[in-house]
Write an enzyme that holds these catalytic residues in place. Structure first.
Site, PDB file in Angstrom:
ATOM      1  CE1 TYR A 106      17.844  25.734  80.749  1.00 12.03           C
ATOM      2  CE2 TYR A 106      20.123  24.830  80.268  1.00 12.03           C
ATOM      3  CZ  TYR A 106      18.828  24.619  80.803  1.00 12.03           C
ATOM      4  OH  TYR A 106      18.510  23.293  81.413  1.00 12.03           O
ATOM      5  CD  GLU A 148      20.222  20.866  82.375  1.00 13.93           C
ATOM      6  OE1 GLU A 148      20.743  21.648  81.523  1.00 13.93           O
ATOM      7  OE2 GLU A 148      19.010  21.061  82.489  1.00 13.93           O
TER       8      GLU A 148
END
Length: 403
Positions: A106, A148
């Site tokens: 990310y 996640e």
């Protein structure tokens, strides 16, 4: 929640960002893959990149998330449950977990996405604007990372495991079913009907491409079963390199890497409730396990089975589809074929006008987007609550990318 100052800035700049989001995502992916070619080779779907569908899906999800953050009501209208932030993020997180996406990635995405935003919008990206959209990004990213992390913990943490093909069945001219068992002989985790696994395979050029395939066998078995449709090329879409590889090269004895099962299109809260399962083409693959589960658990409320296909010969898993439906005490089956429809089916595209739908029905859809949009609209006209219509998109989720 987005801070009030950032919300005002995002609300003011959303039209400009939205108008340029296609150019931004195109630039983002170009710069990302230039800096990290391994991501295109071994993580991202090269076919979706070539077709531009991944860019459309990313643009749609960013725009939808930002729009929901700044809506004054704070609630998503009933006619758009598919782009509720929680539903959208959960769907994306399941896909990311099946790919093995990590929190560190990310940071990489953030770097190149914001460079693309600045490159496209130029001086319009003031420090205030950059800070506001940075807040949007990390709200979305951190929410995904949290989901996640939980999914990884629930699945045992391992991303990839080797599985051996023990059976290959030619379902139709372009669909093959592979049955696989774990190469290490260790126990197999159960899955929920409707879920999928990622399959990672090495292609002739050395790339290790990943694709998701629904588990098409009944839950509770020691084997995994996937049914793969060969993706043909066309003027706007490239040929499916992984599906072609699996069809052409994978036989009994071959070894594939599979992820643990993921996916949020699962039966939930259906005990004692009417259920409608609608599919078209290869969208039947998550539907058959759902039927198997309903039959195995003795579901006695009405079950409406809807399927559309090009012809009976193209109807993959047709015998299982019919057999599980026949085991249910209150099931009705409605079939449409574009050609060669037998007496018990109809000719043409699926049309639910004359299909009875019981009050309180929970609906699950899988197939091409035009099919699902049409079925969803008809179900809502028949009184099905929008929140009770669930769907699965194979490939990038373009539901949010429409105008």
């Amino acid at each position: 929640m987005l801070s009030e100052q950032s919300a005002a800035t995002v609300r003011a700049t959303l039209p400009a960002v939205g108008a340029a989001i296609g150019e931004i995502t195109e630039r983002f992916y170009a710069e990302l893959f230039a800096a990290h070619p391994d991501l295109l080779r071994d993580l991202f779907n090269r076919g979706n990149q070539a077709a531009g569908t991944q860019r459309q899906a990313l643009a749609g999800s960013i725009a939808a998330f930002a729009t929901r953050l700044v809506e004054r009501t704070g609630d998503t209208p009933d006619d758009r449950p598919q782009d509720r932030p929680d539903a959208m993020l959960t769907r994306i997180a399941h896909k990311h977990a099946s790919l093995g996406v990590t929190p560190e990635q990310y940071e990489v995405v953030h770097e190149h996405l914001f460079a693309a935003i600045a490159g496209v919008l130029g001086e319009a990206v003031t420090p205030e604007v950059a800070a506001a959209w940075d807040e949007v990004y990390w709200l979305m990213a951190n929410a995904l990372i949290a989901i996640e992390r939980r999914l990884y913990e629930e699945s045992g943490g391992a991303v990839w495991r080797e599985w051996e093909v023990v059976e290959r069945v030619e379902e139709t001219a372009d669909v093959v079913t592979f049955s696989l068992r774990p190469r290490d002989g260790a126990p197999v985790r159960d899955f929920r009907a409707g879920q999928y696994v990622s399959v990672r395979t090495q292609l002739p050029d050395g790339a290790r491409q990943i694709r998701q395939y629904s588990l098409s066998g009944a839950p509770g078995a020691d084997l995994r079963r996937i049914s793969v449709k060969r993706v043909g090329g066309g003027p706007a879409t490239p040929e499916g390199e992984v599906s072609d590889h699996l069809h052409a090269r994978v036989r009994e004895g071959a070894v594939l890497e599979l992820s643990e099962p993921y996916g949020d299109l699962v039966l939930h809260g259906v005990e004692g409730a009417p259920v409608l399962l609608a599919s078209a083409g290869i969208g039947i693959t998550p539907i058959v396990p759902m039927l198997a589960h309903l039959a195995a658990t003795g579901h006695d409320a009405p079950v409406t089975v809807v399927h559309a296909d090009r012809s009976p010969a193209d109807h993959a898993l047709r015998a299982d589809h019919a057999a599980y439906a026949a085991k249910l005490p209150d099931a009705s089956v409605h079939l449409w074929y574009e050609r060669e429809a037998p007496a018990h089916a109809r000719t043409g595209l699926a049309d639910l006008t004359d299909v009875p739908v019981a009050p309180g029905t929970r609906a699950y859809l899988c197939g091409p987007l035009p099919f699902m949009r049409a079925v969803r609209a008809q179900l809502i006209e028949k009184g099905v609550a929008p929140a009770d219509v669930h769907y699965e998109v194979f490939g990038p989720d373009l539901w949010l990318a429409r105008a």
